[in-house]
Scaffold this motif. Sequence first.
Motif, PDB file in Angstrom:
ATOM      1  N   GLN A   1       0.685  -1.138   0.144  1.00 28.31           N
ATOM      2  CA  GLN A   1       0.103  -0.134  -0.220  1.00 28.31           C
ATOM      3  C   GLN A   1       0.924   1.198   0.161  1.00 28.31           C
ATOM      4  OE1 GLN A   1      -2.669  -0.610   3.460  1.00 28.31           O
ATOM      5  NE2 GLN A   1      -4.221  -1.118   2.031  1.00 28.31           N
ATOM      6  N   HIS A   2       1.951   1.306   0.834  1.00 30.85           N
ATOM      7  CA  HIS A   2       2.954   2.492   0.824  1.00 30.85           C
ATOM      8  C   HIS A   2       3.489   2.695  -0.462  1.00 30.85           C
ATOM      9  CE1 HIS A   2       5.566   5.257   2.455  1.00 30.85           C
ATOM     10  NE2 HIS A   2       6.694   4.733   1.920  1.00 30.85           N
ATOM     11  N   ALA A   3       3.950   1.529  -1.140  1.00 33.02           N
ATOM     12  CA  ALA A   3       4.637   1.710  -2.586  1.00 33.02           C
ATOM     13  C   ALA A   3       3.766   2.072  -3.589  1.00 33.02           C
ATOM     14  CB  ALA A   3       5.023   0.111  -2.686  1.00 33.02           C
ATOM     15  N   TYR A   4       2.366   1.491  -3.421  1.00 29.94           N
ATOM     16  CA  TYR A   4       1.405   2.111  -4.517  1.00 29.94           C
ATOM     17  C   TYR A   4       1.163   3.640  -4.362  1.00 29.94           C
ATOM     18  CZ  TYR A   4      -2.383   2.030  -7.815  1.00 29.94           C
ATOM     19  OH  TYR A   4      -3.255   2.263  -8.831  1.00 29.94           O
TER      20      TYR A   4
ATOM     21  N   ALA B   1      -4.207 -11.567   3.603  1.00 26.22           N
ATOM     22  CA  ALA B   1      -3.994 -11.883   2.269  1.00 26.22           C
ATOM     23  C   ALA B   1      -4.855 -11.074   1.328  1.00 26.22           C
ATOM     24  CB  ALA B   1      -4.105 -13.380   2.083  1.00 26.22           C
ATOM     25  N   ALA B   2      -5.992 -10.828   1.668  1.00 26.97           N
ATOM     26  CA  ALA B   2      -7.001  -9.986   0.618  1.00 26.97           C
ATOM     27  C   ALA B   2      -6.598  -8.620   0.484  1.00 26.97           C
ATOM     28  CB  ALA B   2      -8.515 -10.189   1.110  1.00 26.97           C
ATOM     29  N   ARG B   3      -6.179  -8.079   1.658  1.00 29.53           N
ATOM     30  CA  ARG B   3      -5.575  -6.728   1.848  1.00 29.53           C
ATOM     31  C   ARG B   3      -4.555  -6.463   0.959  1.00 29.53           C
ATOM     32  NH1 ARG B   3      -2.859  -3.216   5.126  1.00 29.53           N
ATOM     33  NH2 ARG B   3      -2.230  -4.590   6.838  1.00 29.53           N
ATOM     34  N   ALA B   4      -3.508  -7.225   0.929  1.00 26.62           N
ATOM     35  CA  ALA B   4      -2.396  -7.243  -0.215  1.00 26.62           C
ATOM     36  C   ALA B   4      -2.793  -7.383  -1.481  1.00 26.62           C
ATOM     37  CB  ALA B   4      -1.538  -8.418   0.425  1.00 26.62           C
ATOM     38  N   THR B   5      -3.700  -8.318  -1.821  1.00 24.58           N
ATOM     39  CA  THR B   5      -4.054  -8.714  -3.090  1.00 24.58           C
ATOM     40  C   THR B   5      -4.890  -7.486  -3.493  1.00 24.58           C
ATOM     41  OG1 THR B   5      -4.329 -11.259  -2.688  1.00 24.58           O
ATOM     42  CG2 THR B   5      -5.300 -10.218  -4.589  1.00 24.58           C
ATOM     43  N   SER B   6      -5.622  -6.835  -2.844  1.00 26.99           N
ATOM     44  CA  SER B   6      -6.521  -5.800  -3.048  1.00 26.99           C
ATOM     45  C   SER B   6      -5.584  -4.539  -3.783  1.00 26.99           C
ATOM     46  CB  SER B   6      -7.245  -5.075  -2.024  1.00 26.99           C
ATOM     47  OG  SER B   6      -6.314  -4.458  -1.009  1.00 26.99           O
ATOM     48  N   VAL B   7      -4.341  -4.441  -3.508  1.00 24.01           N
ATOM     49  CA  VAL B   7      -3.372  -3.457  -3.890  1.00 24.01           C
ATOM     50  C   VAL B   7      -3.155  -3.733  -5.445  1.00 24.01           C
ATOM     51  CG1 VAL B   7      -1.048  -2.209  -3.503  1.00 24.01           C
ATOM     52  CG2 VAL B   7      -2.295  -3.021  -1.580  1.00 24.01           C
TER      53      VAL B   7
ATOM     54  N   PRO C   1     -10.545  -0.664 -24.340  1.00 27.65           N
ATOM     55  CA  PRO C   1     -12.014  -0.902 -24.654  1.00 27.65           C
ATOM     56  C   PRO C   1     -12.516  -2.214 -23.801  1.00 27.65           C
ATOM     57  CG  PRO C   1     -10.677  -0.623 -26.636  1.00 27.65           C
ATOM     58  CD  PRO C   1      -9.580  -0.624 -25.639  1.00 27.65           C
ATOM     59  N   PRO C   2     -13.646  -2.190 -23.583  1.00 33.40           N
ATOM     60  CA  PRO C   2     -14.360  -3.155 -22.764  1.00 33.40           C
ATOM     61  C   PRO C   2     -14.253  -4.652 -23.472  1.00 33.40           C
ATOM     62  CG  PRO C   2     -15.709  -1.461 -22.950  1.00 33.40           C
ATOM     63  CD  PRO C   2     -14.629  -0.912 -23.813  1.00 33.40           C
ATOM     64  N   ASP C   3     -14.359  -4.739 -24.740  1.00 33.67           N
ATOM     65  CA  ASP C   3     -13.996  -6.115 -25.245  1.00 33.67           C
ATOM     66  C   ASP C   3     -12.471  -6.607 -25.263  1.00 33.67           C
ATOM     67  OD1 ASP C   3     -13.432  -4.030 -27.048  1.00 33.67           O
ATOM     68  OD2 ASP C   3     -13.836  -5.142 -28.773  1.00 33.67           O
ATOM     69  N   ARG C   4     -11.839  -5.666 -24.946  1.00 36.15           N
ATOM     70  CA  ARG C   4     -10.189  -5.888 -24.882  1.00 36.15           C
ATOM     71  C   ARG C   4      -9.670  -5.870 -23.431  1.00 36.15           C
ATOM     72  NH1 ARG C   4      -7.179  -2.242 -28.073  1.00 36.15           N
ATOM     73  NH2 ARG C   4      -5.477  -3.671 -27.149  1.00 36.15           N
ATOM     74  N   ARG C   5     -10.413  -5.815 -22.595  1.00 31.43           N
ATOM     75  CA  ARG C   5     -10.146  -5.416 -21.277  1.00 31.43           C
ATOM     76  C   ARG C   5     -10.391  -6.736 -20.138  1.00 31.43           C
ATOM     77  NH1 ARG C   5     -13.710  -1.437 -18.668  1.00 31.43           N
ATOM     78  NH2 ARG C   5     -12.847  -0.186 -20.282  1.00 31.43           N
ATOM     79  N   PRO C   6      -9.126  -7.313 -20.174  1.00 30.64           N
ATOM     80  CA  PRO C   6      -9.072  -8.365 -19.259  1.00 30.64           C
ATOM     81  C   PRO C   6      -9.645  -8.189 -17.754  1.00 30.64           C
ATOM     82  CG  PRO C   6      -7.070  -7.828 -19.355  1.00 30.64           C
ATOM     83  CD  PRO C   6      -7.806  -6.739 -20.001  1.00 30.64           C
ATOM     84  N   PRO C   7     -10.193  -9.024 -17.084  1.00 29.63           N
ATOM     85  CA  PRO C   7     -10.540  -8.883 -15.511  1.00 29.63           C
ATOM     86  C   PRO C   7      -9.298  -8.242 -14.627  1.00 29.63           C
ATOM     87  CG  PRO C   7     -11.487 -11.051 -16.195  1.00 29.63           C
ATOM     88  CD  PRO C   7     -10.476 -10.372 -17.178  1.00 29.63           C
ATOM     89  N   SER C   8      -9.547  -7.390 -13.969  1.00 29.37           N
ATOM     90  CA  SER C   8      -8.410  -6.783 -13.099  1.00 29.37           C
ATOM     91  C   SER C   8      -7.796  -7.885 -12.121  1.00 29.37           C
ATOM     92  CB  SER C   8      -8.732  -5.406 -12.271  1.00 29.37           C
ATOM     93  OG  SER C   8      -9.709  -5.840 -11.331  1.00 29.37           O
ATOM     94  N   SER C   9      -8.477  -8.892 -11.779  1.00 23.91           N
ATOM     95  CA  SER C   9      -8.052  -9.836 -10.855  1.00 23.91           C
ATOM     96  C   SER C   9      -7.297 -10.706 -11.752  1.00 23.91           C
ATOM     97  CB  SER C   9      -9.301 -10.467 -10.124  1.00 23.91           C
ATOM     98  OG  SER C   9      -9.942 -11.126 -11.238  1.00 23.91           O
TER      99      SER C   9
ATOM    100  N   ILE D   1       0.636 -10.963 -12.651  1.00 26.85           N
ATOM    101  CA  ILE D   1       1.628 -10.005 -12.171  1.00 26.85           C
ATOM    102  C   ILE D   1       2.143 -10.715 -10.972  1.00 26.85           C
ATOM    103  CG2 ILE D   1       2.489  -7.895 -11.065  1.00 26.85           C
ATOM    104  CD1 ILE D   1       2.015  -7.793 -14.284  1.00 26.85           C
ATOM    105  N   TRP D   2       1.195 -11.052  -9.900  1.00 26.81           N
ATOM    106  CA  TRP D   2       1.647 -11.826  -8.620  1.00 26.81           C
ATOM    107  C   TRP D   2       2.391 -12.994  -9.177  1.00 26.81           C
ATOM    108  CZ3 TRP D   2      -1.315 -10.895  -3.792  1.00 26.81           C
ATOM    109  CH2 TRP D   2      -0.715 -11.616  -2.666  1.00 26.81           C
ATOM    110  N   ALA D   3       2.110 -13.902 -10.046  1.00 22.45           N
ATOM    111  CA  ALA D   3       2.700 -15.114 -10.396  1.00 22.45           C
ATOM    112  C   ALA D   3       4.161 -14.867 -11.006  1.00 22.45           C
ATOM    113  CB  ALA D   3       1.897 -15.705 -11.396  1.00 22.45           C
TER     114      ALA D   3
END
Length: 204
Positions: free
Chosen positions: A75-78, A127-133, A146-154, A160-162
């Motif tokens: 959170q501090h980094a973001y 863990a969810a608090r870390a993931t939420s960042v 564009p919505p048709d090219r936008r992947p789910p943010s999760s 990126i996590w992986a």
Amino acid sequence: MPERKSYHHGNLRQALVDATLALIEEKGPNGFTLAEAARVAGVSPAAPYRHFKGREDLIAEAALQGFEIFADLLQHAYDGGRPSPLAAFETVGRAYLHFARTQPGHYIAMFESGVSVAGNPELAQAAARATSVLDEAAQTLTAHLPPDRRPPSSLVSHHIWAMSHGVVELFARGAPGARAPFSPEELLESGIGVYLRGLGVITD
């Protein structure tokens, strides 16, 4: 073997967590017993049972503390996406590597011990608090697509996590640079750049 510590009355619980972190770093999460953690903390073999049901419970507490530190660091980094969403995202990646290097006992307890996050509500919340960042950062980065090219943010955040975890496991443990001619930071930032260009987030 970690050096035996003198236990001072009033902080038995944390003394045992600290001993566990030292043992995890030296022997791995499955390489020690609860009695050994008690010995390193400088207390009797029965003392841990005042606070913990067993070794797994003690490791879960180490993981919980790690996730709290980890979430605060991310959170501090973001920093709310400043100075720009992309720069903030890269800073979060560097913070991930920094945490893995400076808190190896916590990192192993969190991600490599087999501790059940889903089965522990307090641990799952941390863990969810870390993931939420990462989720927030990914959502901000991809919002202009564009919505048709936008992947789910999760999905983006988990990719990126992986990638971050892979860089830690392969290139950030032991002597930096021993297995690649690039630093872990260079590997992660270039990998993120390639990934985001593939999504169309970066176009230059």
